[in-house]
Write a protein that holds these residues in place. Structure first.
Motif, PDB file in Angstrom:
ATOM      1  N   TYR A 193     -35.690  26.619 -20.260  1.00  8.21           N
ATOM      2  CA  TYR A 193     -35.906  28.006 -19.858  1.00  8.21           C
ATOM      3  C   TYR A 193     -35.819  28.109 -18.337  1.00  8.21           C
ATOM      4  N   ILE A 205     -36.845  30.645 -27.378  1.00 10.81           N
ATOM      5  CA  ILE A 205     -35.533  30.624 -28.015  1.00 10.81           C
ATOM      6  C   ILE A 205     -35.638  29.847 -29.323  1.00 10.81           C
ATOM      7  N   ARG A 243     -33.174  29.094 -33.258  1.00 12.39           N
ATOM      8  CA  ARG A 243     -31.878  29.270 -33.893  1.00 12.39           C
ATOM      9  C   ARG A 243     -31.990  28.969 -35.373  1.00 12.39           C
ATOM     10  N   LEU A 249     -34.070  35.262 -29.382  1.00 10.41           N
ATOM     11  CA  LEU A 249     -34.873  35.182 -28.165  1.00 10.41           C
ATOM     12  C   LEU A 249     -36.080  36.093 -28.344  1.00 10.41           C
ATOM     13  N   CYS A 276     -25.644  36.678 -25.185  1.00 11.48           N
ATOM     14  CA  CYS A 276     -25.662  35.447 -25.952  1.00 11.48           C
ATOM     15  C   CYS A 276     -24.409  34.655 -25.571  1.00 11.48           C
ATOM     16  N   TRP A 280     -28.911  32.060 -23.801  1.00  9.73           N
ATOM     17  CA  TRP A 280     -29.043  33.454 -23.389  1.00  9.73           C
ATOM     18  C   TRP A 280     -28.967  33.532 -21.863  1.00  9.73           C
TER      19      TRP A 280
END
Length: 128
Positions: A60, A70, A72, A81, A96, A36
Motif C-alpha cells: 500500500y 485490497i 482479489r 479495494l 484498476c 489500484w
C-alpha cells in the motif's frame, strides 16, 4: 487483450467507506499482479495498492495504509479495494490495473509504467 471495468465509486462523507470493484475480461488474469492507482485533478497518477496473484505480496502507499484493503477473487477475475476512514484527500479517479507478468511480482509495482492494462476509472469524491 484484457479489458478492465471498475465500479463502486461515488460520493461519501469524510470518515465513510466505499468498496471498489474491478472485473477483467478477455483472458484470465488470476496469475498476474492486480493493483489500484488514483489521480486527482492537476496531479500525477499515484500508486494506491497492489496484490500478487497468490496474495503473498501486498503493498500500500503510505497515504492509505491502515485504511484501505485490497483483495482479489481469482475465480471471478476480480480485484477489490475496501476504503475506510476516508478523507477529502482521497478524492480522485481510481483506476484498476494489471501487469502482464504471470506468476511473477515486479519490484517496480508502484510505477504506472509497470502495468500493461488499465480500466477507465471510477470517481471517488469525499466531502468534508
Amino acid at each position: 487483450q484484457v479489458q478492465l471495468v471498475e465500479s463502486g465509486g461515488g460520493l461519501v462523507q469524510a470518515g465513510g467507506s466505499l468498496r471498489l470493484s474491478c472485473v477483467a475480461s478477455g483472458r484470465p488474469v488470476s496469475s498476474c499482479p492486480m493493483g489500484w492507482f488514483r489521480q486527482a485533478p492537476g496531479k500525477e497518477r499515484e500508486f494506491v495498492a497492489v496484490m500478487s496473484w497468490s496474495g503473498a505480496n501486498i503493498y500500500y502507499s503510505d497515504s492509505v495504509k491502515g485504511r484501505f484493503t485490497i483483495s482479489r477473487d481469482n475465480a471471478k477475475n476480480a480485484v477489490y479495494l475496501q476504503m475506510n476512514s476516508q478523507k477529502p484527500e482521497d478524492t480522485a479517479l481510481y483506476y484498476c490495473a494489471v501487469q502482464n507478468a504471470e506468476f511473477y511480482f515486479r519490484t517496480d509495482y508502484y510505477t504506472h509504467r509497470s502495468y500493461d492494462y488499465w480500466g477507465q476509472g471510477t470517481q471517488v469524491t469525499v466531502s468534508s
